[in-house]
Design an enzyme around this catalytic site. Sequence first.
Site, PDB file in Angstrom:
ATOM      1  N   ASP A   1       0.866  -1.176   0.000  1.00  0.00           N
ATOM      2  CA  ASP A   1       0.000   0.000   0.000  1.00  0.00           C
ATOM      3  C   ASP A   1       0.905   1.229   0.000  1.00  0.00           C
ATOM      4  OD1 ASP A   1      -1.752   2.081   0.552  1.00  0.00           O
ATOM      5  OD2 ASP A   1      -2.944   0.926   1.983  1.00  0.00           O
ATOM      6  N   HIS A   2       0.832   2.004  -1.076  1.00  0.00           N
ATOM      7  CA  HIS A   2       1.740   3.142  -1.209  1.00  0.00           C
ATOM      8  C   HIS A   2       1.412   4.264  -0.219  1.00  0.00           C
ATOM      9  CE1 HIS A   2       5.036   4.984  -3.189  1.00  0.00           C
ATOM     10  NE2 HIS A   2       4.885   4.370  -4.346  1.00  0.00           N
ATOM     11  N   ARG A   3       0.283   4.155   0.465  1.00  0.00           N
ATOM     12  CA  ARG A   3      -0.047   5.166   1.471  1.00  0.00           C
ATOM     13  C   ARG A   3       0.771   4.978   2.746  1.00  0.00           C
ATOM     14  NH1 ARG A   3      -6.384   4.072   1.784  1.00  0.00           N
ATOM     15  NH2 ARG A   3      -5.462   1.986   1.958  1.00  0.00           N
TER      16      ARG A   3
END
Length: 467
Positions: A437-439
């Site tokens: 998850d790039h968040r």
Amino acid sequence: MPQVLEFKLPDLGEGLTEAEIVRWLVEVGDVVAIDQPVVEVETAKAMVEVPCPYGGVVTARFGEEGAELPVGAPLLTVAVGSAEEDRAEVPSAAGVAETESSGNVLVGYGTGAPRARRRRVRPEAISASAAAAVVAPDVPRPVSAVVPEVVPGPVAVVSPLVRKLARQHDLDLRQLTGSGPDGLILRADVESAIRAAADGKAGRAAAASAPISPAVSATAQVSASASVPVSSSAAVERIPLRGVRGAVADKLARSRREIPDATCWVDADATELMAARAAMNGAGGPSAGPKVSVLALLARICTAALARFPELNSTVDLEAREIVRLPAVHLGFAAQTERGLVVPVVRDAQARNAESIGVEIGRLTEAARTGTLTPAELTGGTFTLNNYGVFGVDGSTPIINHPEAAMLGVGRIVAKPWVHRGELAVRQVVQLSLTFDHRVCDGGTAGGFLRYVADCVEQPALLLRTL
């Protein structure tokens, strides 16, 4: 005087709102004890035997096998009488008191009373007042309220998929002879019976369509066939998205919809890891304990990597707009079963060594195979390990198991040419892929995690620092 009580499909927890009836364990007219399992249902999480909190005589069942019921829908009704009346009707059904119930609805949470032997009560033995209560306007009409003359025996079937396949094709499993151990009916047995039935129908249809009189001319036959459109494709098959398959579909769609994922991958030389595993399993002889699997070693490597990169053992709270880092590693691993893809969870994997993780993976895998995983064993994961190499493929871009933040994919370990210590050699190579998850982190963190995992695969001695 007996009182008829209605038992409804209980809330099975974990946010489940419906369940499919797989198999009834009682018939109308049976005497049931308090907390005796009466029906086997399949939820999106697991197979569950549902016990009835009332003791008495079953007067009606609601729903056929294969039907899907929402939580709160009626399951069955039970005529509950005084202890004296029950003893007069059925001497062995002692202890059934008026309106007595355990108040429990799940196996393992009841009163602990032993399961009563199934007894059949003649319909006329139920009092007139109980019969009147069964057909009262406020009680729905039962699907099956007639006691069959012959009580069918148990069927040698373990897999719910086999039962469902037989139901879809109106196949009576009791007419089949299983080819498995102890006569177990396998999927291949059911598919063979389905093909035989289809061939029989085709033969009967061909016989019925044969010309009645040989005097019909060839020209007339060609003209008639040209006037009837013939479909060149088979009938469209519709498969309901429910149960495990429906739950997987919903979760994967939600993951793709909500999580901005990215994938990075690397090839690693697993020759030393395989040698270390062989040394572990070869030391100590037969008394050395259970064998350590490659999956267990990779799981232990993951826990060590997550200790260094805790960003990937987290989840995102959308409402609070916060990243929630989780203190424990509950490691899920993907397992393909006849019911579909499931992800059992090894609890507190960060506190286990490779051998302990391997034992737990073995236990959960067997439970997945037999369809006995509990909802608690299928939920709460914080990171997932996906070994798709067992399917003979090298790489993949796995979808994150929502609401987790990352998944490590492992391809097959295969001999390939590799530059080792400056020379070309044949080595055991594996491709590792990390979807994250790039968040929760940027590429540097994800790359650092994956590189550490690859380094441990290539040089297992690095794990000695964290063991």
